[in-house]
Each structure stands twice: as structure tokens, then as C-alpha cells.
Motif scaffolding. Structure first.
Motif: not given
Length: 547
Positions: A159-173
Motif C-alpha cells: 500500500f502506498d499513498s502516492s500516485p506512483k510506486a517507488g517511494g524516495m527512489l522516485r520522489w527524491g532522486i
């Protein structure tokens, strides 16, 4: 000449009666014996993800790239990503630095990860267990745990609250460090193993969600997405943004609000990425304000180096005291005891149009409300060595627990948690394998290895970096990757160089065939230690005989 003189001029073995030299078993002369052993390579020991680096480099050396990739996948399901964003502590521990330069482990891992995507290699899942595990967070820790749990045969839902998977891999890099087609490919492989990823779904209460979904266990891998605030006196209309929000908006193709002269406050990786992003979007040279000295910055050294190459101006030992219109007042600091910054009472002013705060992030732990058995200390969830919280069946890792906040560490936590969850679901306790002695540089004969300069990955020229978000660091080709892998010295582990076989004066060592190494015929070994002395990689130890 007397007969006695003739005898004394011959070697000792030939002075013996026939049948008492080579025909005899002379092992009883020995007071210590050589033993082949496997020591722990320092690169393996330094890897937070627990990769068997030397093993997969060994496959790569033979040109068997799929076997090398599969060896990586035993521990790390994201080699393409890790080959790009890992800060490679393995290379910092590499013994080859005593000879020339560390082996480019990260470069070869990236090459192998890309090979896996190119050829569509897949990993089988285990036999179904009937158990269902909930994972909260689709970042590196959550993806790693889900992958290893599927390999064990468990059903997994992330489960993830974001619209795309990846966590900080996607949102922080940013994309210039991690192209999204690579990230998406690694995530897709895990989904195709049967992991169900449910997006835009925030878990508000972990116990309620477990009960509702009938989950048998849970792994919490919520990343640090909540920016830390700072009370700075601000007058006027200067725009103030959060660094992590800037990077997130960029990923969502939303205007990040960067314009004109950007001032970034912070010394971590997010600050470096925010500044480098600003340089690409505004055409101006951003300024980064850092409280600590260069050698005390939280950002990884290579991140700082790349920022400087891109003409980011870093003002160390400064703190922001106030903002008035476009004027940003800085107080100069001095490095005190243990490098701690102390106020100097001296000030300077710089100008800016946008202030970006990148002072770190916290983890939102509200999903643990109603879990009195879970202990939280200084914003971290406390776990036992098996990664379990105080609540049976609920495990946690990554940014949530006291540890270094890196992608590699999170991947290691996911693997460790998965192994312990698997044991927990089976009513057992997971016992990790005992670690061997570390093969230190003084155990090796590095002069046996020929000099071979490290292969440097190509990088984009500055003019091309500033024009967009194309990936900065290039790939090794197959020839370069093979060459780089062959620079490995196989620290502490026999690679069948035949040195011991060649130098043994008693012919007491037997070759067992390719991949099977050697055996000592102790009946004939006198314990001279020549084999151990001449072993290049430190894979032979002399042990005292029991008398």
C-alpha cells in the motif's frame, strides 16, 4: 674423499635409506597444517544490502552475466537502480586500493542490472504458503521485502499513498541520476512476480488495516517524506519552498516554483539535488547555504563533487538569520569542537528570489496510533534484531528505524525483515549464517596481481547537463565491464590460481578439478607453510596441530 663426506654433500632426503624418503609418509614431522578456508571479503562486509559481491563478480569474470545477475538477485532485487544511486561503501572497503584503485563494483552492478532488463530475465516465486503479508510503502525497503516474501511463496500487497510506486527512489532522486524507464522496469518485474501494489491508498491505522485485509504479518517501510521546518524571520514576499516538494512536483510534471536566483538551505543530498534541479530550470547559479564545513556535510561526497562540477556555489559555515525582501542575511560560523558550528557574530548578505529549505525529513508515524506495544523514540520505531516491533507480527525498517537513511540500507532491511517474517509465519526463528573472518589487506600478496587501472564511466559534458535532465553518468560496455570485474582479487577465497599446487615441495596438494579447488594430502605435508605464504588471496591458514 671419505664416504661420510660424500653423504654430507647430498641433500638430506637422499642421505636416507631407500624406502624412507619420498616413499614414506612424512606428515608426522608437521607441527601445523595448512587449511583452505573462505574468509569474508571486505566488500561483502561493507554492503548494507548484504550482497555476495565477490560471488557475482566471479560469474562476471567468466562472462556468465546471467549467473552474475541471479547471484545479485539473491540479495538485491534492484541492481539497475543500485548501480546508479548506491554510494558504494563496498568500494571504500576494497583491498585493491593498496595496489592501485578500488574495483568498480557499482559500475559492474549497473551493467548487470541493465542486462537483466535488456534480456527480460525473471526470478521464480516460491510454492504458495497461503500466508498474506501487508507492506506499507513502495520505496526500496518495501519493494525489497515484497520481492523476498514472494520468493518464499507468500502473497504480498503493498500500500502506498502516492500516485506512483517507488517511494524516495522516485520522489527524491531526479531523473538525471535515475532514469524513470530503469526504475519502472525494476518495479514491473516485482509486480509480475505477483506482488500487488495498491496506490493512492494511505494506511491510517496499521492494526485496523491488517484486520480488514486479513493479513498474517506486516512490514512497515514508510519513507521520510515530511520536511522538517525551521523558524526563520521572513519579511517581504520571497517564495519559500520545501526541497522534497520541489523534487516531487518535478516528478509529477507540475511547476516546481523555481525561478531567478535560488538559495537552498541545507547540506544533505536533497539540498544538492534541489540546487542542481534549480540550475537546470532557471539558468542561474544557485547558492547552497550549509551550516557545517565541507568535510562534515551530510551529503555523500560524490553528490557534492557533482554539484560543484555543475557550478553550484556552496557556502559552508553559514546559517540564515533572516530574510527581508530579496536580501538573505547570513551569519558566518566557525568550526568548534568535533566540527560543530558555532556562531561568530559576523554577518553577510546575499540576494535571492526563491528560498528552498532542505533541512531533512521526518517519517509520518500516525499509522501506529493505537499500537501501545510499539515503542517510538526520537521519531524512530524501535525494533528487535529480527526487525520486529513490540507488536507481534508487525515489522519495520528503512527510514522508520534507527539507521542510516540510504537506499542500500533500506533494501537490506527489506531482505532481513522478509526472512524473519517468513520464519515467523512458519512458527520458527530465522538464524542467519555465521560470518567468516574478514580478509584484510595484510592477508594478501597483492604483488601477485598485475596493475590494471580502474575503468571510468563516461559522463555528460557540462553544457549537456545544463540543458535538461538526461542521465549524467554513462554505462560500461561489455568489454569494459568484463575488464573491471577481472580486477577483483578474490580476497579470502580461492580462485584456483594453482600457486599452492606449484610451490608445494612435497607434492602434497591435489587439484580436484575446475570449481572444486584443492585438497591437501596431510600424510605427506610437512607443514612448511609455503602454500599459505604464496597464496595471493589469503585463502589458506596454518593451524597448529593437536599434540
Amino acid at each position: 674423499m671419505r664416504p661420510e663426506a660424500v653423504l654430507q654433500s647430498k641433500s638430506f632426503a637422499l642421505t636416507l635409506d631407500v624406502g624412507t624418503s619420498l616413499l614414506n609418509k612424512t606428515g608426522n614431522w608437521r607441527n601445523e597444517r595448512p587449511v583452505y578456508l573462505d574468509r569474508l571479503p571486505p566488500c561483502n562486509h561493507a554492503c548494507p544490502a548484504g550482497e555476495n559481491i565477490q560471488a557475482w563478480l566471479g560469474h562476471a569474470i567468466e562472462g556468465d552475466y546471467e549467473a552474475a545477475w541471479r547471484q545479485i538477485m539473491e540479495d538485491n532485487p534492484l541492481p539497475t537502480i543500485m548501480g546508479r544511486v548506491c554510494y558504494h561503501p563496498c568500494e571504500g572497503a576494497c583491498n585493491r586500493v593498496s595496489l592501485d584503485e578500488a574495483v568498480g563494483v557499482n559500475s559492474v552492478e549497473r551493467f548487470l542490472g541493465d542486462q537483466g532488463i535488456k534480456y527480460g530475465w525473471t526470478v521464480p516465486v516460491g510454492e504458495p504458503t497461503g500466508k498474506h503479508v501487508m507492506v506499507v510503502g513502495s520505496g526500496p525497503g518495501g519493494l525489497s521485502a515484497a520481492y523476498h516474501l514472494r520468493r518464499a511463496g507468500h502473497d504480498v500487497t503493498i500500500f502506498d499513498s502516492s500516485p506512483k510506486a517507488g517511494g524516495m527512489l522516485r520522489w527524491g532522486i531526479p531523473k538525471y541520476r535515475l532514469p524513470r524507464e530503469k526504475l519502472n522496469a525494476e518495479i514491473t518485474r516485482i509486480e509480475e512476480m505477483g506482488v500487488n501494489i495498491v496506490l493512492e491508498t494511505k494506511v491510517k491505522n496499521v492494526q485496523a488495516s491488517m484486520k480488514e485485509g486479513k493479513f498474517d504479518a506486516a512490514f512497515l517501510a514508510v519513507g521520510a517524506h515530511t520536511p522538517k521546518g525551521l523558524d526563520i524571520p521572513i519579511t517581504g514576499e520571497m517564495s519559500v519552498l520545501e526541497g522534497i516538494t520541489v523534487l516531487r512536483d518535478l516528478e509529477l510534471d507540475q511547476p516546481p516554483g523555481l525561478q531567478g536566483q535560488v538559495v537552498v538551505y541545507g547540506g544533505g543530498n536533497t539540498a544538492m539535488d534541489a540546487a542542481r534541479t534549480a540550475a537546470r530550470l532557471t539558468g542561474f547559479k544557485p547558492k547552497v547555504i550549509v551550516r557545517r564545513n565541507r568535510d562534515r556535510m551530510a551529503a555523500h561526497e560524490f553528490e557534492v563533487d557533482e554539484a560543484l562540477v555543475e557550478n553550484i556555489e556552496i557556502l559552508n559555515l553559514r546559517t540564515i538569520k533572516q530574510v527581508d525582501g530579496r536580501n538573505v542575511t547570513l551569519e558566518k560560523m566557525v568550526a568548534g569542537d568535533a566540527g560543530r558550528p558555532q556562531a561568530s557574530g559576523q554577518y553577510e548578505t546575499i540576494e535571492g528570489d526563491v528560498l528552498v529549505l532542505a533541512l531533512g525529513q521526518d517519517v509520518d508515524l500516525r499509522l501506529l496510533d493505537g499500537c501501545p506495544d510499539i515503542t517510538i523514540k526520537q521519531g524512530n520505531v524501535l525494533v528487535s534484531p529480527d526487525m520486529m516491533t513490540g507488536q507481534p507480527g508487525i515489522f519495520a525498517g528503512g527510514d522508520m528505524v534507527p539507521s542510516e537513511r540510504t537506499v542500500t540500507t533500506a533494501i537490506g532491511h527489506g531482505k532481513k525483515a522478509a526472512r524473519n517474517i517468513d520464519a515467523y509465519l512458519g512458527g520458527e526463528t530465522y538464524t542467519p549464517a555465521e560470518k567468516h573472518e574478514i580478509a584484510s589487506e595484510d592477508m594478501l600478496n597483492t604483488w601477485y596481481y598485475s596493475g590494471a587501472d580502474r575503468t571510468v564511466r563516461p559522463t555528460l559534458e557540462l553544457i549537456h547537463r545544463q540543458s535538461g535532465f538526461a542521465e549524467i553518468v554513462g554505462d560500461l560496455d561489455e568489454d569494459n565491464a568484463l575488464f573491471e570485474a577481472r580486477r577483483c582479487m578474490s580476497c579470502g577465497n580461492c580462485f584456483e590460481c594453482d600457486n599452492c599446487y606449484a610451490v608445494c615441495p612435497d607434492n602434497a596438494i591435489t587439484k580436484l578439478g575446475p570449481g572444486k579447488r584443492f585438497e591437501v594430502k596431510y600424510d605427506y605435508c610437512k607443514g612448511c607453510a609455503m602454500c599459505a605464504t604464496e597464496c595471493p588471496c589469503g585463502a589458506i591458514e596454518m593451524l597448529a596441530e593437536d599434540i
